[in-house]
Design an enzyme around this catalytic site. Sequence first.
Site, PDB file in Angstrom:
ATOM      1  N   ASP A   1      -7.331  -3.564   8.041  1.00 22.24           N
ATOM      2  CA  ASP A   1      -6.682  -4.645   7.281  1.00 22.24           C
ATOM      3  C   ASP A   1      -6.158  -5.755   8.180  1.00 22.24           C
ATOM      4  O   ASP A   1      -5.679  -6.764   7.677  1.00 22.24           O
ATOM      5  CB  ASP A   1      -5.537  -4.096   6.430  1.00 22.24           C
ATOM      6  CG  ASP A   1      -6.064  -3.246   5.294  1.00 22.24           C
ATOM      7  OD1 ASP A   1      -5.269  -2.548   4.647  1.00 22.24           O
ATOM      8  OD2 ASP A   1      -7.290  -3.263   5.068  1.00 22.24           O
TER       9      ASP A   1
ATOM     10  N   CYS B   1     -16.477  -4.401  -4.567  1.00 28.62           N
ATOM     11  CA  CYS B   1     -15.443  -5.333  -4.098  1.00 28.62           C
ATOM     12  C   CYS B   1     -16.161  -6.282  -3.144  1.00 28.62           C
ATOM     13  O   CYS B   1     -17.366  -6.197  -2.966  1.00 28.62           O
ATOM     14  CB  CYS B   1     -14.293  -4.594  -3.438  1.00 28.62           C
ATOM     15  SG  CYS B   1     -14.688  -3.984  -1.806  1.00 28.62           S
TER      16      CYS B   1
ATOM     17  N   ASN C   1       0.795  -1.232   0.000  1.00 25.43           N
ATOM     18  CA  ASN C   1       0.000   0.000   0.000  1.00 25.43           C
ATOM     19  C   ASN C   1       0.827   1.281   0.000  1.00 25.43           C
ATOM     20  O   ASN C   1       0.260   2.365  -0.096  1.00 25.43           O
ATOM     21  CB  ASN C   1      -1.001  -0.029   1.163  1.00 25.43           C
ATOM     22  CG  ASN C   1      -2.079  -1.089   0.934  1.00 25.43           C
ATOM     23  OD1 ASN C   1      -2.163  -1.666  -0.160  1.00 25.43           O
ATOM     24  ND2 ASN C   1      -2.868  -1.374   1.951  1.00 25.43           N
TER      25      ASN C   1
ATOM     26  N   ARG D   1      -2.629 -11.345  -4.110  1.00 29.36           N
ATOM     27  CA  ARG D   1      -2.665  -9.905  -4.357  1.00 29.36           C
ATOM     28  C   ARG D   1      -1.812  -9.169  -3.329  1.00 29.36           C
ATOM     29  O   ARG D   1      -1.306  -8.091  -3.599  1.00 29.36           O
ATOM     30  CB  ARG D   1      -4.097  -9.382  -4.256  1.00 29.36           C
ATOM     31  CG  ARG D   1      -5.021  -9.921  -5.307  1.00 29.36           C
ATOM     32  CD  ARG D   1      -6.349  -9.234  -5.283  1.00 29.36           C
ATOM     33  NE  ARG D   1      -6.185  -7.788  -5.396  1.00 29.36           N
ATOM     34  CZ  ARG D   1      -7.216  -6.950  -5.531  1.00 29.36           C
ATOM     35  NH1 ARG D   1      -8.445  -7.402  -5.543  1.00 29.36           N
ATOM     36  NH2 ARG D   1      -7.015  -5.665  -5.648  1.00 29.36           N
TER      37      ARG D   1
ATOM     38  N   ARG E   1     -17.499   1.097  -1.791  1.00 30.27           N
ATOM     39  CA  ARG E   1     -16.265   1.809  -1.512  1.00 30.27           C
ATOM     40  C   ARG E   1     -16.241   3.014  -2.444  1.00 30.27           C
ATOM     41  O   ARG E   1     -15.738   2.973  -3.541  1.00 30.27           O
ATOM     42  CB  ARG E   1     -15.059   0.875  -1.707  1.00 30.27           C
ATOM     43  CG  ARG E   1     -15.008  -0.223  -0.637  1.00 30.27           C
ATOM     44  CD  ARG E   1     -13.836  -1.135  -0.790  1.00 30.27           C
ATOM     45  NE  ARG E   1     -12.581  -0.453  -0.537  1.00 30.27           N
ATOM     46  CZ  ARG E   1     -11.397  -1.042  -0.717  1.00 30.27           C
ATOM     47  NH1 ARG E   1     -11.358  -2.275  -1.202  1.00 30.27           N
ATOM     48  NH2 ARG E   1     -10.285  -0.398  -0.482  1.00 30.27           N
TER      49      ARG E   1
END
Length: 417
Positions: free
Chosen positions: A304, A116, A23, A396, A121
């Site tokens: 997360d 998603c 990120n 991912r 979002r």
Amino acid sequence: MDKIVIIGGNRLEGEVVVSGSKNAALPVMTATLLSSGKFVIENVPELRDVKTMANLLKIIGADVKFSEQRMDIDTSNCNKFEAPYDLVRTMRASIYVLGPLVSRFGYAKVSLPGGCAWGPRPVNLHLEGLKKLGADITLDQGYIIAKAKRLKGSLIKFDVSSVGATGNIMMAAVLAQGTTVIENAAKEPEIKALAEFLVKMGAKIDGAGTERLEIEGVDKLHPVKEIMIPDRINAGTFIAAVSVTGGRITIKKSNPDHLTFVLSKFQEAGVKFKFYNSDIIVDAPDKLKPINVTTAPYPGFPTDMQAQWTALMSITPGISIVKDTIYLDRFSHIPELRRLGADIQVENNSAIIKGMRELKGAAVMSTDLRASASLIIAGLAAKGRTDVLRVYHIDRGYEKIEEKLKKLGAQIWRERI
Ligand code: EPZ
């Protein structure tokens, strides 16, 4: 399609190296569009999302070479200022090209991200911020069209702390005319790393890592070399893994300062830590304590890590409550954890967990990146075999996770189906 198979019950011992931050790398890759020339970025994680972003930069006209965690990006020939739907729908972070493109080239055509695994979002803060900087924003057949002769600095106040919107607007503002102030900016380490990358490129940004950013626009930026910060969620995920299996691991090349609140929650649950520079030594207790968690923007407990904590509490006898205030419905991992025998009820944006000593292996389905991590964690603890399907989700955001866990002593392998 691959699956990951786990035979639970092995303790984890040994060393694991944390990869570079996904990120941080994704917005930093798009920031290269703000200047023409050759960039070198080190410690870039070899992940699906990073490869997707590299493909997007190539569509825009950049030349991208990526091997052994080193990425060479040459933005001298960028000539197509678009992000197509069939790419954006696979990775929401594609929207990070919007700010740089409209700021440097005066035009951007970027597909609206689709849904998603949990959602919605929205991207309203990104678009409202660009409009405040003077961009003409229209929506046409699922695309955002952004145009501007030259963006003009402005005061932007976000009503919610948004990592993506802060990154996008900061990248748009660095080449705008005049000064931009962003209030209620995201303070995540990945955004601070992006700001530091931009400053290295010649941008003028004050307040990196705080909720108030002051950006004085400049006319030109230049290419740089940079090393990505470590991935804090990767580190937190491995701590959760050893916490459920028992054992002692050393997490190398991490940054404990990016995980202060998360580490304190693990300590409350009984996990012991020692720190040597960038290494975290994790000693798992024989008995965990049920601990409640509520997610919050940095420096709070990251959303997360919510799914991974839920898996940990599923095998911790007692009652614990995990509340997500960032994404109110990020619970698609829960029906799958229940297949392993977990006793969890979801009420609004909270999971009420009745932890138990033992889960039983089963076939489970990944639905998104962090849900996959929580299923792997639960599988490491469960009795018997767990098959985690659709592991393209986990690829991912985690570099070779099954190889790293196997090296730590887990009975885990990947099978093609
Ligand atoms: C980033 O997503 C991360 N992705 C996410 O990590 C992370 O979960 C999220 O930040 C929150 O920390 C990347 O960095 C690539 P936000 P982002 O804008 O930027 C609302 C992972 O697992 N919002 O900070 O999309 C939004 O609905 C991924 O690595 C608006 O209302 O998240 C949410 O409630 C998953 N309008 C809150 O802000 C907007 O325009 C935080 O979202 C934008 C966001």
